[in-house]
Design an enzyme around this catalytic site. Structure first.
Site, mmCIF file in Angstrom:
data_model
loop_
_atom_site.group_PDB
_atom_site.id
_atom_site.type_symbol
_atom_site.label_atom_id
_atom_site.label_comp_id
_atom_site.label_asym_id
_atom_site.label_seq_id
_atom_site.Cartn_x
_atom_site.Cartn_y
_atom_site.Cartn_z
ATOM 1 N NE ARG A 3 -0.813 -0.873 4.843
ATOM 2 C CZ ARG A 3 -1.560 -1.431 5.782
ATOM 3 N NH1 ARG A 3 -2.862 -1.510 5.646
ATOM 4 N NH2 ARG A 3 -1.011 -1.925 6.879
ATOM 5 C CD GLU A 57 -1.482 2.388 5.928
ATOM 6 O OE1 GLU A 57 -0.359 2.073 6.322
ATOM 7 O OE2 GLU A 57 -2.508 1.769 6.239
ATOM 8 C CB ALA A 111 -12.375 0.333 17.638
ATOM 9 N N GLY A 123 -1.708 -5.480 15.787
ATOM 10 C CA GLY A 123 -1.506 -4.041 15.975
ATOM 11 C C GLY A 123 -0.212 -3.484 15.386
ATOM 12 C CG ASP A 163 -1.045 -1.571 11.705
ATOM 13 O OD1 ASP A 163 -0.383 -0.708 12.328
ATOM 14 O OD2 ASP A 163 -2.275 -1.528 11.607
ATOM 15 C CE LYS A 177 -0.332 1.175 15.455
ATOM 16 N NZ LYS A 177 -0.780 -0.179 15.626
#
Lengths: 355, 355
Positions: free
Chosen positions: A51, A62, A145, A231, A233, A237
């Site tokens: 991406r 992105e 979330a 997470g 990603d 991070k």
């Protein structure tokens, strides 16, 4: 106006909520997992690329394009961990399906809710291929979330009965606890990530901070464990200590993207990984022993959104949900774009003349 | 629902038609040219990349992202030359503006009409910087969807009074002739590209075929001419003979993209070019003599769409045109995405239960 141009179906956030409610979340997760599995098995048919990411101080935006010979899909998605402090979601997304033959856009859909569902479906699908059979207990580290969707997907696809949950934000954990109250899942609130991992067959990490965090260290990982690392990603991070990756068999979606964005960004460029489509297509083995540690270093790949978009589109059409929009103009004569400006009521022309 | 999430303004094709009609096409072209010039002068502030292209048998679908520290923009655009045979436009486009700080999408707009306007504005802006002063005659080779916009932009920004037009499709030329009838431009229909170029100060090529065509050869190019090469804009799609490029000073939008997509794809990777922003910022010279041949090898760059999107957004807000859509869901608690599925009327839950 010409009748040649096919309409674009628009699904707003409320439309997708309605689709999920009417079909049921479990059936949506199962349906999207099926599509992902089918699409991953025809992996070579897709025109794939990592991406395109635009990084800024507080986050990333992105674009994730992919196509086979019939449909082009892309997703717009952001990741801004500080957003929740301002009352905004960390992740917001929408996406498009277009005809490869003509370039005409056919679907414009919200993907914020859909991304959470497809990510959970992807995680559970990978775990079904990689985790030991008869997993019953999952640690769920990060209770934001996406956490409910992960819990429900693992309940449905793997038979997880107990989740051991932890988050640095106790109110996130309280929300998760309340949301899972009637889902037939035992929820054990833990005081640390280490406590959550104790006795877990599977550890899912789904935290949001844009830092090189060390959510999972090797002392927390036991023989035979499957780690679902969601997470970590984006560059800078990560969630797993490098030692966890060293001792595990590591599976990824699309290696060129994961080497930039995944937990394996910490490792050498030739660190061995297996692409999940190879396992799903029986071209490569998954887990090779009961005691092996497996890691799914998930970053989210465009093909999952293609699968989710086609599923949501088909459900919307079946249920008659959504509305048609004129995202591109229909023209009587496609070479006469200029004519668009003339073929309107006279008062508009007069307004233009006196403006 | 939360009030934190700013709404997304949606402009359908008819909305942008209305904006252009109310402001007037000339003022739109001038307004977008001003924005492009201003934005090109702050070129180093933008996070730039070559667009992402997905090629198929009959065309290409592209995503064109760009951002400064405040706004992220992208355009979706296709190019399918055979579309007109099926009653569809060759080029269809839409685009988005989002807040860099939060990732929230703020504008979703049609860009098919807007792309034609911004391309013409860009062409005329480049010609104003590169062509000889007092150009009055322009050859316009390719009389399709973009041709009227080119003619009007060059009339307004350069004082072109005569266009010499040619297209392999006589009906396209007839349409252009009719559309320019009341525009104060003398239109001379020619029987070949060579005839069109005779006596022209500026030659604009805006053809659609996805082939290495040779629309313009060096015998058609005279001393002092400015060539506005618009149609050669993707790998395998060129309009100029290499000799024309050899004898000219060549200017481009963004060299890394143009070397892949522009007419200079025919030349060596180190073929000398000047980026237009340098000319507009007075960091590099434009034309250096009356007799020099200048070529603007235009492919269309994301920054032009950023400029056009911000202009159209501002005009829409001023005129009160467009409607708000819920492209991403507003949440009471941004970590409670799952709550979206519950906070709806009871009958929906019951439907889901019995489905």
């Amino acid at each position: 106006m010409s009748s040649f141009l096919p309409p674009t179906l628009h699904l707003e956030a409320a439309d997708v909520v309605q689709i999920v409610q009417r079909i049921g979340l479990s059936r949506c997760i199962a349906g999207i997992a099926d599509r992902i599995e089918r699409d991953f098995r025809r992996w070579p048919e897709f025109d794939k690329s990592a991406r395109v990411a635009c990084h800024s101080r507080d986050g990333v935006i992105e674009l994730m394009p992919i196509a086979d010979d019939r449909e082009f899909a892309f997703k717009y998605v952001n990741g801004h961990p500080k957003n929740t402090q301002a009352g905004l979601p960390t992740v917001m997304a929408f996406g498009v399906l277009a005809d490869v033959d003509t370039g005409a856009p056919r679907l414009l859909s919200e993907l914020t809710l859909t991304t959470a569902i497809r990510t959970a479906a992807m995680s559970a699908l990978a775990a079904r291929a990689l985790a030991r059979p008869e997993c019953r207990v999952m640690a769920l580290i990060g209770n934001g979330a996406q956490s409910e969707f992960q819990a429900i997907a693992f309940r449905d696809l793997l038979g997880i009965r107990t989740v051991r949950v932890y988050d640095v934000d106790p109110s996130a954990t309280a929300k998760l606890f309340a949301n899972l109250a009637e889902q037939g899942i035992e929820v054990i609130v833990c005081r640390s990530a280490g406590e959550a991992a104790q006795g877990a067959d599977i550890v899912t990490t789904v935290t949001a901070d844009k830092v090189n965090a060390t959510i999972l260290t090797t002392d927390m990982v036991t023989a035979g464990m499957h780690v679902n690392a969601v997470g970590g990603d984006c560059p800078g991070k990560t969630e797993l200590h490098a030692d966890v990756l060293e001792r595990a068999a590591v599976f990824v979606e699309y290696a060129p993207q994961t080497r930039i964005e995944g937990d394996i960004q910490q490792m050498a460029p030739d660190f061995p990984v297996t692409e999940l489509w190879e396992v799903l297509s029986k071209k490569a083995p998954g887990r090779t022993s009961e005691s092996q540690v497996t890691v799914f270093d998930s970053v989210g790949f465009a093909l999952e959104d293609y699968s989710a978009l086609t599923f949501i589109r088909d459900m919307a059409m079946e249920l008659g949900i959504g509305r048609k929009i004129e995202l591109v103009p229909a023209l009587d004569n496609p070479k006469n774009l200029f004519g668009l400006l003339e073929a309107r009521p006279a008062h508009a022309a007069i307004e233009a003349a006196i403006a």
